[in-house]
Design an enzyme around this catalytic site. Structure first.
Site, short mmCIF file in Angstrom:
data_model
loop_
_atom_site.label_atom_id
_atom_site.label_comp_id
_atom_site.label_asym_id
_atom_site.label_seq_id
_atom_site.Cartn_x
_atom_site.Cartn_y
_atom_site.Cartn_z
CB SER A 2 4.14 -6.12 -3.86
OG SER A 2 2.89 -5.95 -3.24
CG ASN A 3 0.95 -1.81 -4.44
OD1 ASN A 3 0.37 -1.64 -3.37
ND2 ASN A 3 0.44 -2.56 -5.41
N PRO A 4 3.15 -0.49 -1.76
CG PRO A 4 4.10 1.59 -1.39
CD PRO A 4 3.50 0.75 -2.45
#
Ligand code: C5P
Length: 214
Positions: A24-26
């Protein structure tokens, strides 16, 4: 924009490797929620297709929760033709494991290579240049922001693209502020200095309304 239908994608997506791990990513979903909120203030009907985030969407928006990029794509495909404005503020995961393990991968096996494949591009798959709908994208860049943003505007058939340098202070993924430049097909770029995501949303909606009413 009063009475028009708006769809906003928001937040990250998750691509699972096994039942307990994902890529995923932030992305926090803050920009997407701010855009949804401003659209509601201007009298639009808003649907927010959101990946998992801690951000609470505005209560008057219809919320469609999704997890993977493929699910986000399907949710947008099912709805975008009924909308007047589509904003891609999500940060969908760009890669997914070719195979998802049914069981938790053991630590001993963790050094083996992970085969990845590209996920579908939601905006590129749904936007089209000849439609009367307005498509808006975001471009998070770490270098040559303008060049990459203009290339995405073309390639994804967008009407507007909101570019930010995510490596700059006060700009980007998880924070409460952003500094952006809004590029369109017809206007000079509009630079918005570092301010809250809510204020950025006001400038983005001003630019969208100029597209809708042209
Ligand atoms: O190509 P890049 O990921 O930088 O483009 C960002 C823009 O494209 C954002 O508006 C994002 O919501 C959208 N996007 C998408 N589907 C993807 C990846 C990005 O719609 N799989």
């Amino acid at each position: 924009i009063r009475g028009k239908r708006v769809l906003v994608t928001s937040g990250p997506t998750r691509e699972w490797l096994d039942p307990v791990r994902f890529i995923s990513n932030p992305s926090s979903g803050k920009m997407g929620c701010a855009l949804a909120q401003e659209a509601l203030c201007r009298g639009a009907e808003v649907t927010i297709v959101t990946g998992p985030t801690a951000e609470r969407p505005p209560w008057r928006a219809e919320v469609v929760p999704v997890e993977t990029t493929e699910e986000m794509l399907q949710a947008v495909v099912a709805r975008h033709e009924d909308c007047d404005v589509i904003i891609g503020a999500a940060a969908p995961a760009d890669f997914r494991p070719v195979q998802r393990s049914e069981h938790k991968v053991k630590k001993q096996d963790a050094t083996r290579a992970l085969d990845l494949e590209a996920t579908p591009d939601i905006l590129a798959a749904t936007a089209s240049r000849d439609s009367r709908r307005v498509y808006v994208g975001f471009a998070a860049e770490t270098q040559e922001t303008e060049k990459h943003a203009l290339e995405k505007l073309e390639r994804k058939h967008l009407d507007l693209i909101v570019a930010n340098d995510v490596s700059a202070a006060g700009s980007g993924f998880a924070g409460d502020t952003n500094e952006v430049t809004i590029y369109s097909r017809r206007e000079q770029p509009v630079h918005v200095g570092c301010c809250s995501k809510r204020e950025v949303a006001v400038h983005v909606w001003d630019a969208i309304e100029r597209c809708v009413h042209r």
